[in-house]
Write an enzyme that holds these catalytic residues in place. Sequence first.
Site, PDB file in Angstrom:
ATOM      1  N   THR A 213      -7.917   4.030  -0.259  1.00 48.94           N
ATOM      2  CA  THR A 213      -9.046   4.545   0.147  1.00 48.94           C
ATOM      3  C   THR A 213      -9.392   5.745  -1.051  1.00 48.94           C
ATOM      4  O   THR A 213      -8.683   6.101  -1.794  1.00 48.94           O
ATOM      5  CB  THR A 213      -8.532   5.603   1.451  1.00 48.94           C
ATOM      6  OG1 THR A 213      -7.728   6.674   1.090  1.00 48.94           O
ATOM      7  CG2 THR A 213      -8.021   4.657   2.429  1.00 48.94           C
ATOM      8  N   ASN A 215     -11.183   9.235  -1.327  1.00 44.85           N
ATOM      9  CA  ASN A 215     -10.856  10.638  -0.891  1.00 44.85           C
ATOM     10  C   ASN A 215     -12.217  11.491  -1.108  1.00 44.85           C
ATOM     11  O   ASN A 215     -12.289  11.600  -2.412  1.00 44.85           O
ATOM     12  CB  ASN A 215      -9.686  10.972  -0.999  1.00 44.85           C
ATOM     13  CG  ASN A 215      -8.526  10.272  -0.270  1.00 44.85           C
ATOM     14  OD1 ASN A 215      -8.696   9.658   0.517  1.00 44.85           O
ATOM     15  ND2 ASN A 215      -7.476  10.352  -1.061  1.00 44.85           N
ATOM     16  N   GLU A 262     -11.824   9.796   4.245  1.00 49.79           N
ATOM     17  CA  GLU A 262     -11.278   8.645   3.428  1.00 49.79           C
ATOM     18  C   GLU A 262     -11.877   7.346   3.749  1.00 49.79           C
ATOM     19  O   GLU A 262     -12.040   7.029   5.088  1.00 49.79           O
ATOM     20  CB  GLU A 262      -9.774   8.605   4.108  1.00 49.79           C
ATOM     21  CG  GLU A 262      -8.762   9.820   3.677  1.00 49.79           C
ATOM     22  CD  GLU A 262      -7.640   9.775   4.489  1.00 49.79           C
ATOM     23  OE1 GLU A 262      -6.502   9.580   3.599  1.00 49.79           O
ATOM     24  OE2 GLU A 262      -7.376   9.597   5.739  1.00 49.79           O
TER      25      GLU A 262
END
Length: 342
Positions: A213, A215, A262
């Site tokens: 992911t 962020n 995320e």
Amino acid sequence: MRVFRHPDEYTEEDRGAVVALGNFDGFHRGHQVVIGEAGRLARDMGVNLTVIVTEPHPVSFFAPNAPAFRLTPFRERAQLLEAFGVDQLLVLPFDKQLAGLAAQDFVNDILVKAVGALHVCVGYDYRFGKARGGGTDVLGWMGDMEGFGLSVIQPVTVGLEGYAGDVYSSTLVRKALQNGEARKAAALLGHWWSINGRVSEGDKRGRTIGFPTANIELGESLQPKLGVYAVRVSVENEGQTFNGVANIGKRPTFDKRDVLLEVHLFDFEGDLYNKHLRVQLVAFLREEQKFDGIEALTAQIRTDSRIAKIVLAEPENSADRLEAPMLQRYLELFPKPHVRAR
């Protein structure tokens, strides 16, 4: 689009424009009418279309500890205005001096002396000056004295289910987003709502379970309803756009408390650290929840990804369904001026 950070930056060559006044947070369909009508007049007169805003938002100045509420922080708002076709953007620093400036002095010092406004366009509820002491009445009689015209744009009402009859406003958009109604928020805005920010380094837990992911902290952006969304992500200055799934929340499975965005991008390989992303919220999928462990979380992410791909493939959610608002398109859709009153 030329950006001026202070009225003193104007030269004689820059002066003389049709000016739209307002904060334009979100740049929703009501805002587009105000600036669209200013643009119509600017084209007819052969002069610049100028927008004047303040930064930070007055609410942030008077209530610095208030929860984040911005729909379009400065960077995003400036990009939307430039794409629309604004020629000049004057960003007034909202500080103690500007907060204490009388309405008449604002008109004389900024609109007349600095910008050389030939015509001013505002919404029907526009207020300005010390203690919000100025309104369309002040602009009207000072325009008569100083030689600039005034157009006051009357309320533009909504036809969407659940909002029918309401007047377009940033408050309505915030309500939709806080209810998880991402598609309705986009319809109110006339463009997809996005969270913009630079990718920061996280726990790197996602990559260990096969779902890396990016962020992003929300910063001064409004916190929408927490949960999982189908999203579309563009990488600034690279011309790349990816579909994806995102979680906005506190990550209760890992006992986190801060709210973080995320994003997992489909069909992407590479490093996004320190790159600036624009994450469009397309559809709310589910509320955030706490899982018993990594395996349960991983299985749910697989399900979320599958559903997000289906949702993003729907025609009403296509990237070009809501293109960035543009002045030329506005004039084509509305060849006659919106009703204006003094």
